[in-house]
Design a protein around this motif. Structure first.
Motif, PDB file in Angstrom:
ATOM      1  N   LEU A   1       0.837  -0.949  -0.100  1.00 44.31           N
ATOM      2  CA  LEU A   1       0.094   0.082   0.236  1.00 44.31           C
ATOM      3  C   LEU A   1       0.884   1.398  -0.156  1.00 44.31           C
ATOM      4  O   LEU A   1       0.340   2.272   0.712  1.00 44.31           O
TER       5      LEU A   1
ATOM      6  N   LYS B   1      -8.320   6.297  -1.125  1.00 47.59           N
ATOM      7  CA  LYS B   1      -8.654   6.829   0.432  1.00 47.59           C
ATOM      8  C   LYS B   1      -8.740   8.203   0.223  1.00 47.59           C
ATOM      9  O   LYS B   1      -7.676   8.726  -0.096  1.00 47.59           O
TER      10      LYS B   1
ATOM     11  N   VAL C   1     -12.863   5.009   1.847  1.00 48.01           N
ATOM     12  CA  VAL C   1     -12.152   3.923   1.304  1.00 48.01           C
ATOM     13  C   VAL C   1     -12.934   3.497   0.229  1.00 48.01           C
ATOM     14  O   VAL C   1     -14.181   2.887   0.385  1.00 48.01           O
TER      15      VAL C   1
ATOM     16  N   GLU D   1      -8.687  -5.502   1.735  1.00 42.26           N
ATOM     17  CA  GLU D   1      -7.904  -4.424   1.697  1.00 42.26           C
ATOM     18  C   GLU D   1      -8.531  -3.067   2.035  1.00 42.26           C
ATOM     19  O   GLU D   1      -8.040  -2.002   2.613  1.00 42.26           O
TER      20      GLU D   1
ATOM     21  N   LEU E   1      -7.285  -0.283   4.792  1.00 42.62           N
ATOM     22  CA  LEU E   1      -7.106   1.017   4.589  1.00 42.62           C
ATOM     23  C   LEU E   1      -7.873   2.065   5.674  1.00 42.62           C
ATOM     24  O   LEU E   1      -7.303   2.907   5.990  1.00 42.62           O
TER      25      LEU E   1
END
Length: 299
Positions: free
Chosen positions: A15, A47, A57, A259, A263
């Motif tokens: 990331l 994001k 997100v 994911e 985040l």
């Protein structure tokens, strides 16, 4: 692939900033065949963090065309064969912009400006709206995001998202002065201020208000002309920059959900707004204002 393999894939995704490793290699089991002239699947995470701690997100399954760009003659505005689709796309972009602007100003209240009679003249309504903003701007400075709604009978009125407690007397006096009096001396304008409790917002107040305002930006706005604005906002609203990452190790919606939650870690999970569509390949998470207490443990 079993559940353990999925966890290993998710934890291996980098990331870091886009561009750090542009020549990444896809895993052997990636479903793209690399055929030119076709669309290839790719997951991208985005994001955006707002000043009050709200975090949005999204993880989307993007389709990238592999090969030379396809060019075609550009039609005149309003004459495209895909006008309906273009209008729908523009409406979706406007909705997203309105939601982001509402979150940027931390909107928590809605002001509704209405007419006593059946106002159907959009030009006249917009003229009144500009006069209202101009007069109110001389008294106080505030940020707003506004849309115009057309009821089934054709009557127009404005919904305005604002932040903080509003002076009902001030807003009503300015709006009524702009609209004027009727033939019998009656007031022809009215103002309604709805706070989060009356709207039933609760913890998800910001999400609901932003969604309520944004829904009037769709393509089915009959009172709007082709070049007409879908929404109005005050000057000075700054939207935070969007961080985004390519996810080469993400190949399914389960990985995309994992994911997305990775985040949004560190933000307020109470009142979390979630939406997932497997057919469209979209995962959406939006947190409430504020950050998580580092000493808080949910278990």
């Amino acid at each position: 692939m079993n559940e353990l393999d999925n966890e290993n894939v998710v934890s291996s995704n980098d990331l870091g900033p886009v561009g750090a490793d542009p020549d990444y290699t896809r895993p052997d089991w990636w479903n793209d065949d690399g055929t030119k002239g076709t669309f290839q699947d790719n997951y991208t995470a985005r994001k955006r963090v707002f000043p009050d701690g709200q975090c949005v997100v999204t993880v989307t399954k993007d389709k990238n065309y592999l090969g030379p760009a396809q060019t075609k003659l550009r039609a005149k505005r309003g004459e495209s064969e895909e006008r309906e689709r273009n209008e729908e796309d523009a409406g979706q972009r406007a909705k997203q912009k309105v939601r982001d602007c509402c979150k940027a100003i931390s909107a928590d209240r809605m002001v509704t400006l209405t007419y006593r009679d059946n106002m159907t003249d959009r030009d006249k309504a917009l003229k009144d709206w500009k006069a209202f903003c101009r007069r109110l701007g001389k008294v106080k400075k505030f940020h707003y995001v506004a849309v115009i709604e057309e009821q089934e009978r054709g009557a127009l009125h404005f919904h305005v998202a604002v932040r903080g407690k509003q002076s009902y007397v001030l807003l009503r006096s300015i709006w009524q002065r702009v609209v004027g009096l009727g033939s019998s001396g009656e007031q022809m304008g009215q103002v309604n201020v709805r706070d989060p409790h009356r709207l039933g917002f609760g913890v998800k107040g910001g999400h609901k208000l932003a969604a309520y305002i944004a829904k009037y930006c769709g393509k089915d706005v009959d009172c709007r002309e082709l070049n007409g604005k879908r929404y109005f906002r005050s000057r000075g609203i700054v939207l935070p920059e969007v961080q985004y990452w390519r996810l080469p190790n993400c190949t399914c919606m389960l990985c995309a959900v994992h994911e997305a939650f990775r985040l949004i870690e560190g933000h307020c999970m109470e009142g979390l707004d979630t939406w997932c569509n497997n057919a469209l390949g979209i995962v959406y998470l939006a947190s409430a204002p504020g950050l998580v207490d580092p000493d808080y443990c949910p278990f």
